[in-house]
Scaffold this active site. Structure first.
Site, PDB file in Angstrom:
ATOM      1  N   SER A 138     -42.221  21.224  69.377  1.00 51.28           N
ATOM      2  CA  SER A 138     -41.743  20.019  70.056  1.00 51.28           C
ATOM      3  C   SER A 138     -40.475  20.343  70.831  1.00 51.28           C
ATOM      4  O   SER A 138     -39.717  21.245  70.448  1.00 51.28           O
ATOM      5  CB  SER A 138     -41.438  18.921  69.027  1.00 51.28           C
ATOM      6  OG  SER A 138     -40.730  17.844  69.610  1.00 51.28           O
ATOM      7  N   TYR A 151     -37.360  15.294  61.216  1.00 50.95           N
ATOM      8  CA  TYR A 151     -38.445  15.694  62.121  1.00 50.95           C
ATOM      9  C   TYR A 151     -37.969  16.778  63.082  1.00 50.95           C
ATOM     10  O   TYR A 151     -38.628  17.812  63.255  1.00 50.95           O
ATOM     11  CB  TYR A 151     -38.944  14.481  62.912  1.00 50.95           C
ATOM     12  CG  TYR A 151     -39.946  14.835  63.984  1.00 50.95           C
ATOM     13  CD1 TYR A 151     -41.289  14.997  63.678  1.00 50.95           C
ATOM     14  CD2 TYR A 151     -39.547  15.011  65.308  1.00 50.95           C
ATOM     15  CE1 TYR A 151     -42.212  15.331  64.657  1.00 50.95           C
ATOM     16  CE2 TYR A 151     -40.460  15.343  66.294  1.00 50.95           C
ATOM     17  CZ  TYR A 151     -41.789  15.504  65.963  1.00 50.95           C
ATOM     18  OH  TYR A 151     -42.693  15.844  66.946  1.00 50.95           O
TER      19      TYR A 151
END
Length: 254
Positions: A138, A151
């Site tokens: 990501s 996260y």
């Protein structure tokens, strides 16, 4: 890498970005697409099969939080059937900073364990043929969304792991690169929890900014697969594909 006639394993190939990417892969004509996912979706598998009947699409239930031994057992079943596998895509991910342990288990440990398991079949030190790994990380691995630090940290860890895999390729024969999507319109980002509720509106605020569709991301994902650059850090953001340069601030010199 030319996708045509290749054997591909896709972990979490039925998710938001995953399913559109599976569609694009099937269009490119691999010999086999093996999807490993936690929840079975017969309609999605049927759609993939209908999209290109020449491609053999198979599904196995798989939870990335199981042990390396369990994963190795599943992979043996797949390798026994296919004989060779060319590409492993690690795509499992959750976004919910309430679930600290599970976030790390799925987003990071699961990627490490699945990769470790496939090394039993690919590592050239064991007589293996080598292989290719594409890890979905990501852009939050570059710069965190600080309201979801768990996260973001899990994705940074997955990115660091992938970078190391690429450098180990001369030893193992296994190459690797990372796929780092920007904010993409999936169910993942429509509603999620910030760490300790530091920002209850984090999902809403995030979607006020430009995003990309899952199809745009998937099409660029396939381009990255075709480019097949060991060590590449691909940024897939706002419908574009860019290989970024990683800034080095320290070196172990070993």
């Amino acid at each position: 890498m030319v996708i045509a006639n290749k054997n591909i394993i896709f972990v979490a190939g039925l998710g938001g970005i995953g399913f559109d990417t599976s569609r694009e892969i099937v269009k490119s004509g691999p010999k086999n697409l093996v999807i490993l996912d936690r929840i079975e979706n017969p309609a999605a598998i049927a759609e993939l099969k209908a999209l290109n009947p020449k491609v053999t699409v198979t599904f196995y239930p798989y939870d990335v939080t199981v042990s390396v031994a369990e994963t190795t057992k599943l992979l043996k079943t797949i390798f026994d059937k296919l004989k060779t596998v060319d590409l492993l895509i690690n795509g499992a991910g959750i976004l919910d900073d309430y679930q600290i342990e599970r976030t790390i288990a799925v987003n990071f440990t699961g990627t490490v364990n699945t990769t470790t398991a496939i090394m039993s079949f690919w590592d050239k030190r064991k007589g293996g043929p080598g292989g290719i790994i594409a890890n979905i990380c990501s852009v939050t691995g570059f710069n965190a969304i600080y309201q979801v630090p768990v996260y973001s940290a899990s994705k940074a860890a997955a990115l660091s792991f992938t970078n190391s895999l690429a450098k180990l390729a001369p030893i193992t024969g296994v190459t690797a690169y990372s796929i780092n999507p920007g904010i993409t319109k999936t169910t993942l980002v429509h509603k999620f929890n910030s760490w300790l509720d530091v920002e209850p509106r984090v999902a809403e605020l995030l979607l006020e900014h430009p995003t990309q569709t899952t199809l745009q991301c998937a099409q660029n994902f396939v381009k990255a697969i075709e480019a097949n650059q060991n060590g590449a850090i691909w940024k897939l953001d706002l419908g574009t594909l860019e290989a970024i340069e990683w800034t080095k601030h320290w070196d172990s010199h070993i």
